[in-house]
Design an enzyme around this catalytic site. Structure first.
Site, PDB file in Angstrom:
ATOM      1  N   ARG A  14       0.811  -1.221   0.000  1.00  0.00           N
ATOM      2  CA  ARG A  14       0.000   0.000   0.000  1.00  0.00           C
ATOM      3  C   ARG A  14       0.839   1.265   0.000  1.00  0.00           C
ATOM      4  O   ARG A  14       0.381   2.318  -0.388  1.00  0.00           O
ATOM      5  CB  ARG A  14      -0.900   0.040   1.240  1.00  0.00           C
ATOM      6  CG  ARG A  14      -1.860  -1.118   1.337  1.00  0.00           C
ATOM      7  CD  ARG A  14      -2.486  -1.183   2.706  1.00  0.00           C
ATOM      8  NE  ARG A  14      -1.418  -1.399   3.693  1.00  0.00           N
ATOM      9  CZ  ARG A  14      -1.541  -1.157   4.987  1.00  0.00           C
ATOM     10  NH1 ARG A  14      -2.655  -0.691   5.482  1.00  0.00           N
ATOM     11  NH2 ARG A  14      -0.531  -1.391   5.810  1.00  0.00           N
TER      12      ARG A  14
ATOM     13  N   ASN B 119       9.210  23.848   9.843  1.00  0.00           N
ATOM     14  CA  ASN B 119       9.140  24.673   8.637  1.00  0.00           C
ATOM     15  C   ASN B 119       9.161  23.776   7.410  1.00  0.00           C
ATOM     16  O   ASN B 119       9.817  22.739   7.409  1.00  0.00           O
ATOM     17  CB  ASN B 119      10.326  25.647   8.584  1.00  0.00           C
ATOM     18  CG  ASN B 119      10.391  26.499   9.824  1.00  0.00           C
ATOM     19  OD1 ASN B 119       9.417  27.087  10.250  1.00  0.00           O
ATOM     20  ND2 ASN B 119      11.566  26.548  10.435  1.00  0.00           N
TER      21      ASN B 119
ATOM     22  N   ARG C 226      19.617  27.492  -1.100  1.00  0.00           N
ATOM     23  CA  ARG C 226      19.009  28.145   0.063  1.00  0.00           C
ATOM     24  C   ARG C 226      20.043  28.082   1.177  1.00  0.00           C
ATOM     25  O   ARG C 226      20.460  27.017   1.585  1.00  0.00           O
ATOM     26  CB  ARG C 226      17.724  27.435   0.498  1.00  0.00           C
ATOM     27  CG  ARG C 226      16.578  27.609  -0.479  1.00  0.00           C
ATOM     28  CD  ARG C 226      15.309  27.003   0.112  1.00  0.00           C
ATOM     29  NE  ARG C 226      14.196  27.083  -0.786  1.00  0.00           N
ATOM     30  CZ  ARG C 226      13.238  28.023  -0.719  1.00  0.00           C
ATOM     31  NH1 ARG C 226      13.279  28.950   0.203  1.00  0.00           N
ATOM     32  NH2 ARG C 226      12.240  28.006  -1.579  1.00  0.00           N
TER      33      ARG C 226
ATOM     34  N   HIS D  11      22.305  29.616   6.286  1.00  0.00           N
ATOM     35  CA  HIS D  11      21.632  30.363   7.347  1.00  0.00           C
ATOM     36  C   HIS D  11      21.993  29.834   8.733  1.00  0.00           C
ATOM     37  O   HIS D  11      22.281  28.654   8.901  1.00  0.00           O
ATOM     38  CB  HIS D  11      20.114  30.257   7.189  1.00  0.00           C
ATOM     39  CG  HIS D  11      19.624  30.700   5.856  1.00  0.00           C
ATOM     40  ND1 HIS D  11      18.607  30.069   5.203  1.00  0.00           N
ATOM     41  CD2 HIS D  11      20.018  31.710   5.038  1.00  0.00           C
ATOM     42  CE1 HIS D  11      18.379  30.668   4.048  1.00  0.00           C
ATOM     43  NE2 HIS D  11      19.232  31.659   3.917  1.00  0.00           N
TER      44      HIS D  11
ATOM     45  N   LYS E 177      18.649  21.674  14.365  1.00  0.00           N
ATOM     46  CA  LYS E 177      17.713  21.382  13.286  1.00  0.00           C
ATOM     47  C   LYS E 177      17.802  19.907  12.932  1.00  0.00           C
ATOM     48  O   LYS E 177      18.882  19.316  12.963  1.00  0.00           O
ATOM     49  CB  LYS E 177      18.070  22.162  12.012  1.00  0.00           C
ATOM     50  CG  LYS E 177      18.026  23.644  12.119  1.00  0.00           C
ATOM     51  CD  LYS E 177      18.478  24.276  10.803  1.00  0.00           C
ATOM     52  CE  LYS E 177      18.518  25.781  10.920  1.00  0.00           C
ATOM     53  NZ  LYS E 177      19.008  26.412   9.691  1.00  0.00           N
TER      54      LYS E 177
ATOM     55  N   HIS F 176      23.655  26.406   7.832  1.00  0.00           N
ATOM     56  CA  HIS F 176      23.043  25.322   7.073  1.00  0.00           C
ATOM     57  C   HIS F 176      22.477  25.837   5.755  1.00  0.00           C
ATOM     58  O   HIS F 176      21.943  26.946   5.691  1.00  0.00           O
ATOM     59  CB  HIS F 176      21.908  24.690   7.904  1.00  0.00           C
ATOM     60  CG  HIS F 176      21.089  23.730   7.116  1.00  0.00           C
ATOM     61  ND1 HIS F 176      19.886  24.087   6.538  1.00  0.00           N
ATOM     62  CD2 HIS F 176      21.313  22.439   6.786  1.00  0.00           C
ATOM     63  CE1 HIS F 176      19.405  23.035   5.895  1.00  0.00           C
ATOM     64  NE2 HIS F 176      20.252  22.030   6.037  1.00  0.00           N
TER      65      HIS F 176
ATOM     66  N   TYR G 155      12.067  21.206   7.915  1.00  0.00           N
ATOM     67  CA  TYR G 155      12.993  21.589   8.981  1.00  0.00           C
ATOM     68  C   TYR G 155      12.249  21.463  10.312  1.00  0.00           C
ATOM     69  O   TYR G 155      11.198  22.063  10.488  1.00  0.00           O
ATOM     70  CB  TYR G 155      13.381  23.061   8.893  1.00  0.00           C
ATOM     71  CG  TYR G 155      13.849  23.608   7.588  1.00  0.00           C
ATOM     72  CD1 TYR G 155      15.174  23.993   7.420  1.00  0.00           C
ATOM     73  CD2 TYR G 155      12.965  23.836   6.537  1.00  0.00           C
ATOM     74  CE1 TYR G 155      15.602  24.561   6.227  1.00  0.00           C
ATOM     75  CE2 TYR G 155      13.392  24.401   5.345  1.00  0.00           C
ATOM     76  CZ  TYR G 155      14.715  24.764   5.199  1.00  0.00           C
ATOM     77  OH  TYR G 155      15.128  25.329   4.033  1.00  0.00           O
TER      78      TYR G 155
ATOM     79  N   GLU H 273      18.996  36.237  12.969  1.00  0.00           N
ATOM     80  CA  GLU H 273      19.327  35.444  11.784  1.00  0.00           C
ATOM     81  C   GLU H 273      20.494  36.075  11.033  1.00  0.00           C
ATOM     82  O   GLU H 273      20.583  37.284  10.886  1.00  0.00           O
ATOM     83  CB  GLU H 273      18.122  35.349  10.848  1.00  0.00           C
ATOM     84  CG  GLU H 273      18.429  34.497   9.629  1.00  0.00           C
ATOM     85  CD  GLU H 273      17.305  34.484   8.615  1.00  0.00           C
ATOM     86  OE1 GLU H 273      17.169  33.451   7.949  1.00  0.00           O
ATOM     87  OE2 GLU H 273      16.593  35.492   8.471  1.00  0.00           O
TER      88      GLU H 273
ATOM     89  N   LYS I 154      18.168  37.818  -0.416  1.00  0.00           N
ATOM     90  CA  LYS I 154      18.800  37.712   0.905  1.00  0.00           C
ATOM     91  C   LYS I 154      20.046  36.826   0.845  1.00  0.00           C
ATOM     92  O   LYS I 154      21.100  37.179   1.368  1.00  0.00           O
ATOM     93  CB  LYS I 154      17.802  37.166   1.922  1.00  0.00           C
ATOM     94  CG  LYS I 154      18.398  36.940   3.307  1.00  0.00           C
ATOM     95  CD  LYS I 154      17.356  36.476   4.295  1.00  0.00           C
ATOM     96  CE  LYS I 154      17.112  35.005   4.166  1.00  0.00           C
ATOM     97  NZ  LYS I 154      16.261  34.456   5.230  1.00  0.00           N
ATOM     98  N   ASP I 155      19.942  35.662   0.196  1.00  0.00           N
ATOM     99  CA  ASP I 155      21.077  34.747   0.137  1.00  0.00           C
ATOM    100  C   ASP I 155      22.207  35.285  -0.727  1.00  0.00           C
ATOM    101  O   ASP I 155      23.369  34.980  -0.491  1.00  0.00           O
ATOM    102  CB  ASP I 155      20.628  33.376  -0.348  1.00  0.00           C
ATOM    103  CG  ASP I 155      19.774  32.652   0.692  1.00  0.00           C
ATOM    104  OD1 ASP I 155      19.781  33.058   1.870  1.00  0.00           O
ATOM    105  OD2 ASP I 155      19.100  31.681   0.317  1.00  0.00           O
TER     106      ASP I 155
END
Length: 188
Positions: free
Chosen positions: A31, A56, A67, A70, A80, A127, A140, A151, A175-176
């Site tokens: 299944r 998240n 990404r 951070h 995390k 990360h 996350y 941050e 931002k990155d």
């Protein structure tokens, strides 16, 4: 009396102290499957000590998107547990603990829906990841709440870190794209 716990995780320490690869062990039949994504009792045996504060979810719809890298500074540094639910990513953790013997070193690991791996990233690490598939869905589980004033972000291509990303010209958020150089970053 409680029933015995049948572990659904195999935890393997990685070369940077506190960084752990967590292999999920789903129960499967014709299944489909059932799996635990987190179990405090089972992970405590490997050293997980804090409750989950926030979960998240991100979806990235473009291969080659990065990404990160951070992190949150103390007092909101977070542990995390990250996983790729759909698709495939190459995940990176960088030790930014100034007192650590592995300060400035990094580890990369493939996380995918097929390999069922998670990466347990301790506080004091930056990360990030790059999407290797057409899209990726990422989860996350963090031990602290998002605190934007704490941050920070490192440059994904910092020459001092010399991370061997499997892409050369990634897609980045605004931002990155403004991540800080490792040697001048606010590491806490």
């Amino acid at each position: 009396m409680s029933a015995p716990i049948h572990s659904r995780f195999v935890c393997t320490p990685l070369p940077l102290h506190g960084l752990v690869r967590v292999q999920r062990q789903p129960l499967q039949d014709a299944r489909g499957l059932f799996e635990r994504m987190f179990c405090a009792d089972e992970l405590a045996a490997a050293g997980w000590t804090q409750p989950i504060a926030q979960i998240n979810h991100s979806v990235t719809r473009q291969r080659g998107s990065v990404r990160g890298l951070h992190y949150q500074r103390p007092p909101h540094a977070e542990m995390k547990l990250v996983s790729c639910l759909r698709g495939e990513v190459w995940d990176v953790a960088v030790d930014i603990r100034k007192s650590s013997l592995t300060f400035g070193q990094w580890v990369g690991a493939e996380l995918s829906e097929d390999n069922q791996r998670q990466l347990w990233v301790p506080p004091g690490f930056a990360h990030g990841f790059v999407v290797l598939s057409e899209m990726a869905e990422f989860l996350y589980k963090t031990t602290d709440y998002y605190a934007p004033q704490f941050e920070r972000s490192l440059a994904w291509d910092d020459p001092v870190l010399a991370i061997r990303w499997p892409v050369h010209a990634p897609t980045l958020s605004e931002k990155d794209a403004q991540g800080q150089a490792f040697l001048t970053a606010d590491l806490g």
